[in-house]
Scaffold this motif. Structure first.
Motif, PDB file in Angstrom:
ATOM      1  N   ASP A   1      -6.543  54.672  59.280  1.00  0.00           N
ATOM      2  CA  ASP A   1      -7.533  53.946  60.057  1.00  0.00           C
ATOM      3  C   ASP A   1      -7.399  54.341  61.533  1.00  0.00           C
ATOM      4  O   ASP A   1      -6.608  55.226  61.885  1.00  0.00           O
ATOM      5  N   ARG A   2      -8.158  53.691  62.404  1.00  0.00           N
ATOM      6  CA  ARG A   2      -8.163  54.086  63.812  1.00  0.00           C
ATOM      7  C   ARG A   2      -6.835  53.795  64.507  1.00  0.00           C
ATOM      8  O   ARG A   2      -6.551  54.349  65.571  1.00  0.00           O
ATOM      9  N   ASP A   3      -6.023  52.892  63.909  1.00  0.00           N
ATOM     10  CA  ASP A   3      -4.694  52.612  64.455  1.00  0.00           C
ATOM     11  C   ASP A   3      -3.611  53.451  63.795  1.00  0.00           C
ATOM     12  O   ASP A   3      -2.411  53.179  63.965  1.00  0.00           O
ATOM     13  N   LEU A   4      -4.055  54.465  63.033  1.00  0.00           N
ATOM     14  CA  LEU A   4      -3.159  55.401  62.343  1.00  0.00           C
ATOM     15  C   LEU A   4      -2.314  54.718  61.261  1.00  0.00           C
ATOM     16  O   LEU A   4      -1.202  55.149  60.959  1.00  0.00           O
ATOM     17  N   ASN A   5      -2.846  53.631  60.696  1.00  0.00           N
ATOM     18  CA  ASN A   5      -2.216  53.028  59.528  1.00  0.00           C
ATOM     19  C   ASN A   5      -2.782  53.663  58.267  1.00  0.00           C
ATOM     20  O   ASN A   5      -4.000  53.886  58.171  1.00  0.00           O
ATOM     21  N   ALA A   6      -1.929  53.967  57.311  1.00  0.00           N
ATOM     22  CA  ALA A   6      -2.381  54.587  56.069  1.00  0.00           C
ATOM     23  C   ALA A   6      -3.171  53.582  55.241  1.00  0.00           C
ATOM     24  O   ALA A   6      -2.699  52.481  54.967  1.00  0.00           O
ATOM     25  N   ILE A   7      -4.386  53.957  54.867  1.00  0.00           N
ATOM     26  CA  ILE A   7      -5.205  53.092  54.024  1.00  0.00           C
ATOM     27  C   ILE A   7      -5.405  53.710  52.643  1.00  0.00           C
ATOM     28  O   ILE A   7      -5.906  53.035  51.738  1.00  0.00           O
ATOM     29  N   PHE A   8      -5.028  54.976  52.453  1.00  0.00           N
ATOM     30  CA  PHE A   8      -5.114  55.601  51.143  1.00  0.00           C
ATOM     31  C   PHE A   8      -4.149  56.774  51.072  1.00  0.00           C
ATOM     32  O   PHE A   8      -4.077  57.590  51.997  1.00  0.00           O
ATOM     33  N   LEU A   9      -3.383  56.814  49.998  1.00  0.00           N
ATOM     34  CA  LEU A   9      -2.532  57.957  49.689  1.00  0.00           C
ATOM     35  C   LEU A   9      -2.859  58.386  48.270  1.00  0.00           C
ATOM     36  O   LEU A   9      -2.847  57.542  47.354  1.00  0.00           O
ATOM     37  N   ASN A  10      -3.160  59.644  48.096  1.00  0.00           N
ATOM     38  CA  ASN A  10      -3.455  60.080  46.732  1.00  0.00           C
ATOM     39  C   ASN A  10      -2.173  60.278  45.932  1.00  0.00           C
ATOM     40  O   ASN A  10      -1.057  60.126  46.452  1.00  0.00           O
ATOM     41  N   ARG A  11      -2.335  60.557  44.651  1.00  0.00           N
ATOM     42  CA  ARG A  11      -1.189  60.652  43.753  1.00  0.00           C
ATOM     43  C   ARG A  11      -0.146  61.634  44.261  1.00  0.00           C
ATOM     44  O   ARG A  11       1.057  61.354  44.227  1.00  0.00           O
TER      45      ARG A  11
ATOM     46  N   GLU B   1       3.130  49.296  46.305  1.00  0.00           N
ATOM     47  CA  GLU B   1       3.580  49.264  47.696  1.00  0.00           C
ATOM     48  C   GLU B   1       2.440  49.640  48.640  1.00  0.00           C
ATOM     49  O   GLU B   1       2.272  49.038  49.716  1.00  0.00           O
ATOM     50  N   VAL B   2       1.646  50.636  48.249  1.00  0.00           N
ATOM     51  CA  VAL B   2       0.494  51.030  49.074  1.00  0.00           C
ATOM     52  C   VAL B   2      -0.497  49.870  49.180  1.00  0.00           C
ATOM     53  O   VAL B   2      -1.007  49.568  50.260  1.00  0.00           O
ATOM     54  N   ALA B   3      -0.761  49.198  48.040  1.00  0.00           N
ATOM     55  CA  ALA B   3      -1.706  48.087  48.042  1.00  0.00           C
ATOM     56  C   ALA B   3      -1.211  46.938  48.911  1.00  0.00           C
ATOM     57  O   ALA B   3      -1.980  46.342  49.670  1.00  0.00           O
ATOM     58  N   ARG B   4       0.099  46.624  48.829  1.00  0.00           N
ATOM     59  CA  ARG B   4       0.656  45.537  49.650  1.00  0.00           C
ATOM     60  C   ARG B   4       0.570  45.877  51.128  1.00  0.00           C
ATOM     61  O   ARG B   4       0.240  45.036  51.968  1.00  0.00           O
ATOM     62  N   HIS B   5       0.850  47.127  51.463  1.00  0.00           N
ATOM     63  CA  HIS B   5       0.791  47.539  52.873  1.00  0.00           C
ATOM     64  C   HIS B   5      -0.649  47.474  53.391  1.00  0.00           C
ATOM     65  O   HIS B   5      -0.896  47.024  54.506  1.00  0.00           O
ATOM     66  N   ARG B   6      -1.610  47.873  52.551  1.00  0.00           N
ATOM     67  CA  ARG B   6      -3.023  47.851  52.959  1.00  0.00           C
ATOM     68  C   ARG B   6      -3.464  46.421  53.200  1.00  0.00           C
ATOM     69  O   ARG B   6      -4.151  46.118  54.169  1.00  0.00           O
ATOM     70  N   THR B   7      -3.052  45.507  52.293  1.00  0.00           N
ATOM     71  CA  THR B   7      -3.413  44.103  52.433  1.00  0.00           C
ATOM     72  C   THR B   7      -2.818  43.495  53.698  1.00  0.00           C
ATOM     73  O   THR B   7      -3.460  42.783  54.462  1.00  0.00           O
ATOM     74  N   HIS B   8      -1.534  43.796  53.970  1.00  0.00           N
ATOM     75  CA  HIS B   8      -0.854  43.268  55.162  1.00  0.00           C
ATOM     76  C   HIS B   8      -1.518  43.803  56.422  1.00  0.00           C
ATOM     77  O   HIS B   8      -1.742  43.058  57.384  1.00  0.00           O
ATOM     78  N   THR B   9      -1.867  45.083  56.427  1.00  0.00           N
ATOM     79  CA  THR B   9      -2.520  45.666  57.608  1.00  0.00           C
ATOM     80  C   THR B   9      -3.862  45.026  57.851  1.00  0.00           C
ATOM     81  O   THR B   9      -4.227  44.736  59.002  1.00  0.00           O
ATOM     82  N   THR B  10      -4.619  44.752  56.795  1.00  0.00           N
ATOM     83  CA  THR B  10      -5.935  44.142  56.948  1.00  0.00           C
ATOM     84  C   THR B  10      -5.829  42.733  57.507  1.00  0.00           C
ATOM     85  O   THR B  10      -6.600  42.331  58.390  1.00  0.00           O
ATOM     86  N   LYS B  11      -4.835  41.960  57.048  1.00  0.00           N
ATOM     87  CA  LYS B  11      -4.692  40.577  57.512  1.00  0.00           C
ATOM     88  C   LYS B  11      -4.225  40.484  58.942  1.00  0.00           C
ATOM     89  O   LYS B  11      -4.568  39.552  59.656  1.00  0.00           O
ATOM     90  N   THR B  12      -3.431  41.440  59.404  1.00  0.00           N
ATOM     91  CA  THR B  12      -2.913  41.350  60.773  1.00  0.00           C
ATOM     92  C   THR B  12      -3.748  42.108  61.771  1.00  0.00           C
ATOM     93  O   THR B  12      -3.483  42.050  62.959  1.00  0.00           O
ATOM     94  N   ALA B  13      -4.774  42.807  61.309  1.00  0.00           N
ATOM     95  CA  ALA B  13      -5.622  43.574  62.233  1.00  0.00           C
ATOM     96  C   ALA B  13      -6.474  42.643  63.088  1.00  0.00           C
ATOM     97  O   ALA B  13      -6.865  41.587  62.660  1.00  0.00           O
TER      98      ALA B  13
END
Length: 290
Positions: free
Chosen positions: A256-266, A278-290
């Motif tokens: 994303d624009r803050d350089l947080n990973a929002i998708f990693l392929n296999r 882990e990717v899904a949890r990190h994406r959710t946490h980033t969305t809530k704190t943005a």
């Protein structure tokens, strides 16, 4: 036609509503003439319009009880019943003092109710109001158009189950015939328990409608149907693209624009030894704190 509204004065081009059946039936009309004693209105058809109705002038709180004087294929000549009563009895007996505010408050409340129903008929979201027995109390114009529901059916206060079966008969749902009965039963169950979870309904014409049930204080239900075709189609395309990125041999990371990973392929998850959870949890946490 002696009572016909005079054509020589009061010409207008106002939007109106013909309302009857205790506010449950409303038809768009154009007010062609308007005087102190009556009006001439034009509709698509005058079939099924009773003798005694109410005329609502859209954009105002004016609700006028009317009596039909004459009609043609598309026009009605109306006389305002309050004015007729006043003309027939110019010196009525004085009402009891307590009756006046009660009548006025009732008229105001009824006017607000009719104005609200008229407003709900103007919005693009389908609105269905059900009572505690899941029988329709109000079906707005968007819902009727969305599900091709004839006015004569809607005005009979059908049950939610009847409305669902109407959708089956018109082949409105993008489902195999063998699944329709189970689908109807589940939809009725969810509305009966007041489940507020939004559901995307895919229609046979390719459109997508987001349905949501809202429990009401009196035990009834409000069910809304919001067109979301463009949103769902964009989501479908995104799923196709991310699915394609999962199969490529190169590692792909979307930031994303803050350089947080929002998708990693296999490939990248394997390289960094990161699980999908882990990717899904990190994406959710980033969305809530943005």
């Amino acid at each position: 036609m002696s009572g016909q509204v005079s054509a020589s004065r009061g010409r207008t081009f106002l939007a109106g509503k013909i309302v009857f059946n205790f506010g449950r039936s409303a038809f768009d009309c154009t007010v062609r003439q308007l005087t102190e004693t009556g009006a001439t209105v034009e509709l698509e058809s005058v079939v099924g319009i009773p003798d005694h109705i109410q005329l609502l002038l859209v954009g105002s709180n004016q609700v006028k009880p009317c009596k039909r004087l004459w009609q043609s294929d598309r026009q009605l000549g109306l006389a305002f019943e309050e004015q007729q009563a006043n003309a027939a009895a110019p010196t009525p007996a004085a009402p009891a003092p307590a009756a006046i505010p009660e009548r006025r408050s009732g008229d105001i409340l009824r006017g607000h109710m009719l104005a609200l129903r008229a407003a709900l008929d103007q919005i693009p979201v389908g609105i269905l109001l059900l009572d505690v027995e899941l029988k329709a109390q109000f079906i707005n114009r968007a819902f009727r158009n969305m599900w091709r529901l004839p006015d004569e059916v809607a005005d009979r206060n059908p049950s939610f189950t009847d409305l669902m079966h109407h959708g089956c008969k018109t082949m409105a749902y993008e489902l195999p015939a063998a699944q329709l009965e189970a689908y109807v039963a589940e939809r009725v169950r969810l509305v009966n328990v007041g489940d507020p979870s939004p559901i995307d309904l895919r229609r046979s014409n390719g459109d997508v409608v987001r349905c949501q049930c809202t429990p009401l204080p009196d035990g009834g239900r409000m069910v809304s149907y919001t067109p979301v075709t463009d949103i769902v189609r964009a989501s479908d395309k995104l799923k196709v693209l991310t699915g394609a990125l999962e199969t490529v041999e190169d590692g792909v990371v979307l930031l994303d624009r803050d350089l947080n990973a929002i998708f990693l392929n296999r490939r990248m998850r394997e390289f960094w030894e990161v699980s999908e959870e882990e990717v899904a949890r990190h994406r959710t946490h980033t969305t809530k704190t943005a």
